[in-house]
Design a protein around this motif. Structure first.
Motif, short mmCIF file in Angstrom:
data_model
loop_
_atom_site.label_atom_id
_atom_site.label_comp_id
_atom_site.label_asym_id
_atom_site.label_seq_id
_atom_site.Cartn_x
_atom_site.Cartn_y
_atom_site.Cartn_z
N ASN A 149 1.71 7.13 -3.75
CA ASN A 149 2.11 6.36 -2.56
C ASN A 149 2.94 7.19 -1.59
N GLU A 160 -10.37 0.14 -2.55
CA GLU A 160 -10.55 0.78 -3.85
C GLU A 160 -11.15 2.18 -3.71
N LYS A 194 -1.63 -0.09 4.35
CA LYS A 194 -2.80 -0.83 3.89
C LYS A 194 -3.97 -0.70 4.86
N THR A 207 -10.88 4.33 -1.18
CA THR A 207 -9.90 5.28 -0.65
C THR A 207 -8.84 5.60 -1.69
N ARG A 208 -8.36 4.58 -2.39
CA ARG A 208 -7.35 4.82 -3.43
C ARG A 208 -7.92 5.71 -4.53
N CYS A 242 -7.37 0.73 3.38
CA CYS A 242 -7.08 1.42 2.12
C CYS A 242 -7.54 0.57 0.94
N LYS A 259 -6.54 9.36 -5.69
CA LYS A 259 -6.24 9.63 -7.10
C LYS A 259 -6.98 10.87 -7.58
#
Length: 317
Positions: free
Chosen positions: A298, A278, A251, A280-281, A276, A285
């Motif tokens: 993940n 929104e 995280k 970065t995620r 980490c 993606k």
């Protein structure tokens, strides 16, 4: 070894010319510049030479009164189109005749690390190192890459050791860092401050373990799920040196910042803040949709492996 590292003062300075920005726009983020690359390498290099026992510029510690100085000017070049180097990119080292041996030691250290380039006769007062070419697309993206910055910093430190006939202390040698704590002054504190600064924590690099250094250390430990200890403990050092890669995306902390820097080196729009969120995620993606179809979002080890092997993508800004 016939010399003591403390007989030498080592300095890494930015090239005196104005900061060069990559001219391969609009394909590279405008912040791909000589200054940004230097700012990434500098704390890693300073930590490395201090670890090896050298005196740092501005700090005497146990330095000999007859201390000799080794200075490297680090920058980038944008000469030509990038094809003047082997494989389209690489380093260039220039030095006057009196410093030829030092320049060749740096070139040998770079080449042993898998980097390519060469040495030429220079008109400067000392050794000048252009570690990458900002007119070359691939080279320019490496100015963001944390692995490249570490390779350059460690290679330069090894070259200094070879040139001064002193022992090189490996980065993974945890005994070299000690366990500095509040109130302490010296090289071990300065190493800790450089490593914390590289990870984005606000700390003075004054070699004194003050309240500000303690606050930065406590914040680092909290971000990396390390119990607050008040000193550089084993788990904290392991995190600072990136010794234990997690299996899943964390995280926050150093491994998130490392992931963000790797994504930036592939030209994904993400800030290296160590959290980490929104943004970065979303970048992960997007990256997996282009290079990692079927990969678990993940699976941290797999994501890093893909980032190591995929090319930088062209992107309009």
């Amino acid at each position: 070894m016939s010399n003591r590292a403390s007989d030498f003062t080592v300095a890494l300075k930015r090239s005196r010319r104005p900061s060069l920005t990559s001219p391969v726009l609009p394909y590279i983020n405008e912040s791909a510049s000589e200054r940004g690359f230097f700012d990434a390498v500098k704390p890693l290099f300073d930590a490395a030479v201090l670890r090896c026992g050298f005196a740092a510029e501005g700090f005497c510690f146990a330095r000999s009164p007859k201390s000799r100085v080794r200075t490297i000017a680090l920058g980038c070049t944008r000469k030509g189109s990038g094809n003047i180097f082997t494989d389209g990119g690489g380093f260039e080292i220039s030095a006057p005749e009196s410093e030829t041996a030092f320049a060749e030691d740096i070139a040998a250290a770079f080449e042993s690390a898998g980097l390519k380039g060469g040495v030429r006769r220079g008109e400067s007062d000392g050794v000048s190192v252009n570690a990458l070419c900002l007119t070359n697309y691939f080279d320019a993206t490496r100015s963001f890459d944390p692995d490249f910055a570490l390779t350059v910093s460690e290679s330069l430190a090894k070259a200094v050791c070879v040139n001064t006939d002193t022992a090189f202390v490996a980065r993974e040698n945890t005994e070299a860092y000690g366990q500095p704590k509040k109130g302490e002054h010296g090289a071990r504190v300065l190493i800790l401050q450089h490593l914390l600064g590289y990870e984005g924590y606000c700390v003075n690099t004054d070699a004194y373990f003050s309240d500000k250094t303690l606050a930065a250390l406590n914040a680092f430990q909290a971000d990396n799920a390390v119990p607050e200890s008040g000193h550089l403990c084993e788990r904290t050092l392991s995190a600072l040196l990136h010794l234990d890669c997690p299996a899943t995306v964390p995280k926050s902390g150093v491994w998130v910042r490392y992931l963000q820097r790797k994504l930036r080196s592939k030209l994904y729009d993400v800030s290296a803040d160590g959290f980490c969120g929104e943004n970065t995620r979303g970048a992960v993606k997007e990256f997996l949709s282009e290079y990692g179809e079927g990969c678990d979002a993940n699976d941290f080890v797999k994501i890093l492996s893909l980032l190591d092997t995929c090319p930088p993508r062209p992107r309009l800004y």
